[in-house]
Scaffold this motif. Structure first.
Motif, PDB file in Angstrom:
ATOM      1  N   ALA A  27     -15.337  18.291  74.865  1.00  0.00           N
ATOM      2  CA  ALA A  27     -15.994  19.510  75.328  1.00  0.00           C
ATOM      3  C   ALA A  27     -15.160  20.204  76.398  1.00  0.00           C
ATOM      4  N   LYS A  28     -14.612  19.425  77.323  1.00  0.00           N
ATOM      5  CA  LYS A  28     -13.817  20.020  78.390  1.00  0.00           C
ATOM      6  C   LYS A  28     -12.540  20.629  77.842  1.00  0.00           C
ATOM      7  N   GLN A  30     -12.158  21.853  74.859  1.00  0.00           N
ATOM      8  CA  GLN A  30     -12.520  23.072  74.155  1.00  0.00           C
ATOM      9  C   GLN A  30     -12.798  24.206  75.130  1.00  0.00           C
ATOM     10  N   SER A  31     -13.489  23.857  76.235  1.00  0.00           N
ATOM     11  CA  SER A  31     -13.857  24.908  77.167  1.00  0.00           C
ATOM     12  C   SER A  31     -12.628  25.526  77.817  1.00  0.00           C
ATOM     13  N   SER A 632     -18.405  24.494  75.060  1.00  0.00           N
ATOM     14  CA  SER A 632     -18.046  23.822  73.801  1.00  0.00           C
ATOM     15  C   SER A 632     -18.908  24.240  72.625  1.00  0.00           C
ATOM     16  N   GLN A 638     -16.524  30.224  71.125  1.00  0.00           N
ATOM     17  CA  GLN A 638     -15.885  29.354  70.130  1.00  0.00           C
ATOM     18  C   GLN A 638     -15.387  30.107  68.900  1.00  0.00           C
TER      19      GLN A 638
END
Length: 714
Positions: A27-28, A30-31, A632, A638
């Motif tokens: 998640a990190k 992706q962010s 994320s 996204q």
């Protein structure tokens, strides 16, 4: 009164599981790539000239394609015919000794409020008398009024405050109305337009929450200051009796006055601190006193001076060794609570089981109605408070495989109406009498589409973490299980909203009659299996909701109900966010995606419209772990320029002052930048819905089903 909240604004009990460390690392990562400078903040000027010109151009481009399809005109005509049909069920509301109904048809575009006697209502041709004509009122006031209901003083319900919205937005103007004379009260109470709350303390006194100036509204745009307003005095001179905090990010502070059939009265204030956490205060002669209730609970009503409360978390009262389970309904002696608000001594009214969970709790004059879901099957009970203080329960003989709801009760008698509805069963109301627990047919609408060739199944899919997720499938009896059937899958998955079978004449006429299959998924985030089913998908656990939905889609394909080429999905509001996530996470899975009045920019939602009031559901960008997760899953962030996405239909309304049109605009604008195909429609009225009247709604539904026809049916 019964407190209700608006939300973005319906297996077994599962314990919440921590997000795996590896998952958070993803998640990190992706962010980091997702959080780029936002080019489309200019679209946040909701009624600005430049954004509205962009909207106009996108609407025209979409209409040029969809409205020119051969099927569009017929679907529009069919939808309007259904919505205007005189054979619709007129939903009853008990007020005083009469039955009231709000009705729309071709002659009453914005609708009328009308009444008749109970005896007349039960006949095939009730003799209605019009009380309020919203179309005539709009012409008189030169406003595009949409009626948002009546708040009447109980138990007689002769004096009401009528809520009038411009174009369907949540903000409304309130005007005092006399039901006996069917006229607005000359010199009566008037509350100018705003997001506001009110309750009748007595015939000459209102409790009001509204915008009184700086520091009186929360950052989410809801009132936090409650005042007492006496008849004959200026609104501005009303006296403040309670003030919350501007940083309370729930649904504001709500005044309420509970009355029971025995003549008892209890005035309260709900301080909504977060999306699902509230403090409750009794209004006593020496000021507001905080009740010793848990933060996660709902006050449901009053009977025999017993305060009825549903618990959304496990709770042990102060000074007690006895605890109460999450999902229980309890009663508290109001007299004892007024004497000692901090130390409460509850009695159990209902305790949930592994499969059965409370849904609605509503008093009559001498009893209480309770509806539950038992593995998503509707149940109903009459509860009686005995002389020795115990609660007795009698089950009502409601049919299986139907959704059961409480339509209306009265504090003047024990009669009530329950609603009975299913995917293929025309909606009806059942007339009951809580005094003897009887239940008999009341009124049933005629079938508005041909359901003779269809059948309903309840199945289960297995989610990524092994959770069993139930879903309903409505399909032709002779369906070819070869993956060729056009299928529309929907869900909501949030705010503890339960999704149960319902009779949709528009969906039936425009989809089922034409050979389509319809699927309703009971994914986590809803309330079908109690508070824990909802909490399993809160904040950073939210990926479970999206996994559940994807698992249902996979299961439909595995069972060969449909295939990717024929599988469409649709959802609105929080369900619109669900669609956006499925669109970006699994673009290969869906042939068509309908995204309605959605949240999509989950890094910006807190400053858009009422967004900050939903932090309890989604989390906050101010919390690093929650921000990383939101980045994320945020569809707006996204979206990839090289993604292979289906061509979606994005729908919103300019007058939506709850979620707002900005999410849809920015998402579409980014797709445009990336040269990704999409359809976009933003109507000016309708609030957080499909339209402000039947014509607008019919066009919206015709547009959706034309799009679905183009994508998965042709």
């Amino acid at each position: 009164m019964h407190w209700t909240r608006s939300v973005a604004g319906a297996a077994g009990i599962l314990a919440a599981m921590a997000v795996a460390g590896a998952g958070m690392k993803v998640a990190k990562a992706q962010s980091t790539t997702a959080e780029q400078p936002d080019k489309y903040t200019w679209l946040e000027d909701i009624r600005g000239d430049k954004p509205m010109q962009w909207v106009k151009e996108e609407n025209a481009r979409t209409a040029a394609v969809i409205e020119k399809q051969k099927v569009f005109a017929q679907l529009d005509e069919d939808a309007l015919k259904v919505l205007d049909s005189p054979d619709k069920l007129p939903g009853p509301t008990f007020r005083g000794g009469l039955v009231y109904n709000t009705w729309r048809d071709k002659d009453h575009l914005r609708g009328i409020v009308r009444h008749t006697t109970l005896e007349s209502y039960l006949t095939n041709d009730p003799k209605w008398e019009t009380v309020i004509d919203y179309d005539a009122l709009g012409k008189q006031d030169k406003q595009s009024w949409v009626g948002h209901g009546l708040d009447c003083m109980e138990p007689e319900e002769e004096r009401c405050m009528v809520a009038l919205s411009v174009g369907g937005e949540d903000a409304a103007t309130f005007k005092e109305f006399d039901l006996k004379t069917a006229t607005f009260v000359d010199g009566g109470f008037v509350m100018p337009r705003g997001k506001q709350r009110m309750a009748w303390l007595d015939k000459d006194t209102l409790l009001i929450g509204r915008d009184w100036g700086p520091g009186t509204m929360s950052v989410a745009g809801y009132p936090i200051t409650i005042r007492k307003w006496k008849r004959g005095t200026p609104l501005e001179s009303s006296v403040e009796i309670y003030r919350g905090d501007v940083n309370d990010n729930g649904y504001g502070n709500n005044p309420g006055v509970l009355v029971d059939g025995q003549g008892n009265k209890l005035a309260l204030i709900e301080r909504s601190k977060t999306t699902f956490e509230s403090e409750w205060y009794l209004l006593l002669p020496d000021g507001p006193k905080k009740l010793g209730l848990p933060l996660k609970c709902n006050v449901e009503g009053l009977l025999d001076n017993q305060l009825l409360v549903s618990l959304q978390e496990d709770w042990t009262p102060a000074g007690s060794s006895k605890g109460f389970a999450q999902g229980s309904v309890i009663s508290i002696d109001a007299a004892a609570a007024q004497a000692d608000p901090a130390h409460l001594k509850p009695m159990v009214v209902f305790t949930p089981s592994a499969q059965e969970f409370a849904q609605e709790v509503v008093p009559t004059k001498n009893h209480v109605l309770l509806t539950t879901l038992e593995h998503v099957q509707g149940r109903a009970y009459v509860l009686t408070h005995s002389k020795d203080g115990q609660w007795m329960r009698k089950k009502l003989p409601v049919p299986d495989n139907q959704t059961i709801g409480i339509v209306t009760t009265s504090l003047l008698h024990d009669k009530f109406f329950l609603s009975e509805t299913g995917f293929l069963t025309p909606s009806s109301v059942l007339l009951g009498d809580a005094a003897d627990g009887s239940l008999k047919p009341g009124k049933t609408q005629k079938a508005l589409f041909d359901a003779s060739r269809d059948v309903v199944e309840q199945l289960e899919a297995t989610s990524k973490d092994g959770t069993k997720v139930p879903y309903f499938v409505v399909h032709r009896k002779d369906i070819a299980m070869d993956g060729s059937t056009p299928t529309l899958l929907t869900a909501y998955g949030g705010f503890q909203v339960s999704n149960t079978p319902y009779y949709s004449a528009v969906m039936g006429k425009l989809w089922l009659e034409r050979g389509g299959t319809f699927v309703l998924a009971n994914i986590r985030g809803g309330g079908e299996f109690g508070p824990a089913w909802h909490e399993a998908g809160l904040k950073t656990h939210r990926q479970r909701i999206y996994d559940d939905f994807y698992a249902v889609g996979q299961d439909l394909i595995t069972r060969k109900f449909t295939s990717t080429e024929h599988l469409a999905i649709e959802g609105g509001s929080n369900g619109g966010l669900l669609m956006g996530v499925e669109f970006t996470q699994h673009p290969e899975m869906w042939k068509a995606v309908v995204i309605q009045v959605p949240l999509l920019d989950m890094l910006g939602f807190e400053h858009m419209s009422a967004g900050s009031s939903w932090v309890g559901e989604y989390g906050s960008t101010k919390v690093p772990e929650e921000r990383a997760f939101l980045a994320s899953i945020s569809p707006y962030n996204q979206l990839k320029p090289d993604g292979h996405y289906p061509e979606p239909l994005i729908f919103t309304t300019t007058a939506d002052d709850r979620v707002g049109p900005v999410h849809a605009r920015k998402f579409a604008a980014k797709m445009e930048e990336y040269h990704l195909p999409f359809y976009y429609d933003e109507i000016t009225e309708g609030g957080h819905g499909a339209g402000a009247d039947n014509k607008q709604a019919a066009r919206t539904w015709a547009e959706e089903y034309t799009y679905l026809t183009m994508k998965v049916m042709n």
